[in-house]
Design an enzyme around this catalytic site. Sequence first.
Site, short mmCIF file in Angstrom:
data_model
loop_
_atom_site.label_atom_id
_atom_site.label_comp_id
_atom_site.label_asym_id
_atom_site.label_seq_id
_atom_site.Cartn_x
_atom_site.Cartn_y
_atom_site.Cartn_z
CG ASN A 78 -1.73 -1.27 1.16
OD1 ASN A 78 -1.59 -2.21 2.31
ND2 ASN A 78 -2.81 -1.40 0.42
CB ILE A 85 0.46 6.35 2.74
CG1 ILE A 85 1.80 6.41 3.08
CG2 ILE A 85 -0.16 5.04 3.61
CD1 ILE A 85 1.89 7.47 4.46
CB CYS A 86 -3.11 3.15 -0.73
SG CYS A 86 -4.62 2.87 -1.25
CG LEU A 87 -4.63 4.82 5.97
CD1 LEU A 87 -4.93 3.34 6.07
CD2 LEU A 87 -3.55 5.50 6.94
CG ASP A 118 -7.36 -0.13 -1.54
OD1 ASP A 118 -7.18 0.20 -2.82
OD2 ASP A 118 -7.65 0.68 -0.90
#
Lengths: 157, 510
Positions: A78, A85-87, A118
């Site tokens: 992620n 950052i994928c959050l 994701d």
Amino acid sequence: MAIPKRITKEIGRLVSEPVPGIEAKSHEENIRYFDVTITGPVQSPFEGGAFKLELFLPDEYPMAPPKVRFLTKIYHPNIDKLGRICLDILKDKWSPALQIRTVLLSIQALLSAPNPDDPLANDVAQNWKEDEQGAIAKGTLAPWSASREWTQLYASN
Amino acid sequence: MSEDEYDSFGEDGEDFMDASDYELSDGNDDTSDMDDDIFAEDMRKPREAYEVDYRVLDVAAIRAMQDSESSQVEGILGIEKEHAATLLRHFRWNKDRLIERYMDAPEAVLQEAGVITDIHTAPRLEPAPAGFCCAICYDDEPDMSSLALRCGHRFCKECYSEYMTSKIQKDGESRRIQCAATDCKVIVDEHTVSLLVTKPVYDKYRTLLTRTYVDDNARLRWCPAPGCEYAVECPVPQAALKSVVPTVHCNCGNSFCHGCGSEDHMPCICALVRLWLRKCADDSETSNWIHVNTKECTRCNSTIEKNGGCNHMTCRKCQHEFCWVCLGPWSEHGTNWYSCNRFDEASSKDARDTQAKSRQQLERYLHYYNRYANHDQSAHLDKELHNKTEKKMEEMQQTSDLSWIEVQFLRAAVDNLVQCRMTLKWTYAFAYYLARDNQTEMFENNQRDLEMAVEQLSEMLEQPINANNIKELKQNVLDKSTYVAKRREVLLNDTARGLADDRWRYMVDV
């Protein structure tokens, strides 16, 4: 520009009640800019690493989420090679009731539990997805070992 | 001009009258027009086979519709109107499904939609309780004005206002704005929003809500013209688009297809329009180039571009050797290498025949495409023609004793012409996909008649004006214009009936 009371208070609390494994210091010349260090969580391939991040509070904060980016290279599905950052809480799930502290805790949690469904770094996610079972059980295969290798290469002192 | 002159056109003149009436009323106050549309008349009733029911709605009317639907649900489910509206928005205004689901499991539906129905905790601005600290600004001064939704998450008024303003102004959100607390799914209802934000922001919020209402409602569609604020209601469902082309005319003057939102594409159905546009986007230029610059190998049909050298071709794929000029096999050329004079030889003739066959597909497509593109271009020149017509009209007023109102016939004729060109353009897309049968032949006859009439009218309108023959010109233009409109009507009616009776056979699956 005046610094909102909220930011001053948050900084005060970060100092007076520090979170274990997380260190966040704001710059003197720009109080909205933070140097962050997160310790790799135990029992994760990032254990033993110290990961540097930068965190910035935009003018709209707390109505808009802080901007956070990894500075240390990390092998994580992620997080891409630029450290982005994928959050969800950093994007559409942001709520003004969240804080710097909760954001950093969430990032720490993301290190313990990567979410390859994701992904941001597609190749890494593919790798994680393909043999996560084997990797976690044996602790030797990619991507687990790749993550550990990178941790040793880039995140140890 | 006297009434008699119009009358002399009898019934056909009526149509023309309508067209000019419309133009004239355009400059009037639009609102009076609108009100009539919404309240005085219900649906515009179709007169011809190709027309559909529809009505044009302005923002006020769309709001009124939302309001009445909310009231209805309020009555049926026995909940507050704000909640009914929130529930309806969650269910994308599918009233039947909402009522059905609500009857089954009210609690689950309410929770899913982020609604809490507790009369006693209705959100209102009130002084914060003792010991309150706003989780957004960390302010803890006593007696701050604060607000909590029914979920109980309390924030100070200033933060809540800022939160709502940012959601509405920056993110363009409306129906999905949730409580400011992390992970709380309760929706901020319309009334609460009005307590929190300034008038302009609230207006924006209402506009956004209206927008989602139209987007969610299959019967409604915004007019796609730039800056137009009308929506059009039309009861033709998506499933019926194979048998009807729901063309609607907005009060702003724009005509569009209610089914797919693109320009008026009568008589071609939406599915074929999509196929055609995709094909044109992919193919047309490439096809043209292939057509002009290449030939096919006479044995394996590979496409070959000759980019230099002599006429002795050797196909890279199948190694077949042939002559570029006559397409006959090279072996028969003997020593006559660099010039070909064998045109009539049987073998090269055969080779050309096969080539011709394989080219047929391409030629067929280009036939339709070129005509489509031609009418498209001609229609686009419409603005120019409009300007020219304007000038011509002035000229006529000066050189003859005709008054302004009497020279309007020119403009009406141009409008008519443009409309017919648009129709013609789409007849070619439609015809491309039609299988060859008697129906198609009739269609093409109609198409030909219209096209011929359109070209004649077009020529007439381009002619310079001579003071002596104005009367005659006017007569001719009016006659031709009426005839053209009639031809268009015939074609559209026939196609529409064919669609309704499922009479057309296509070469593709739609």
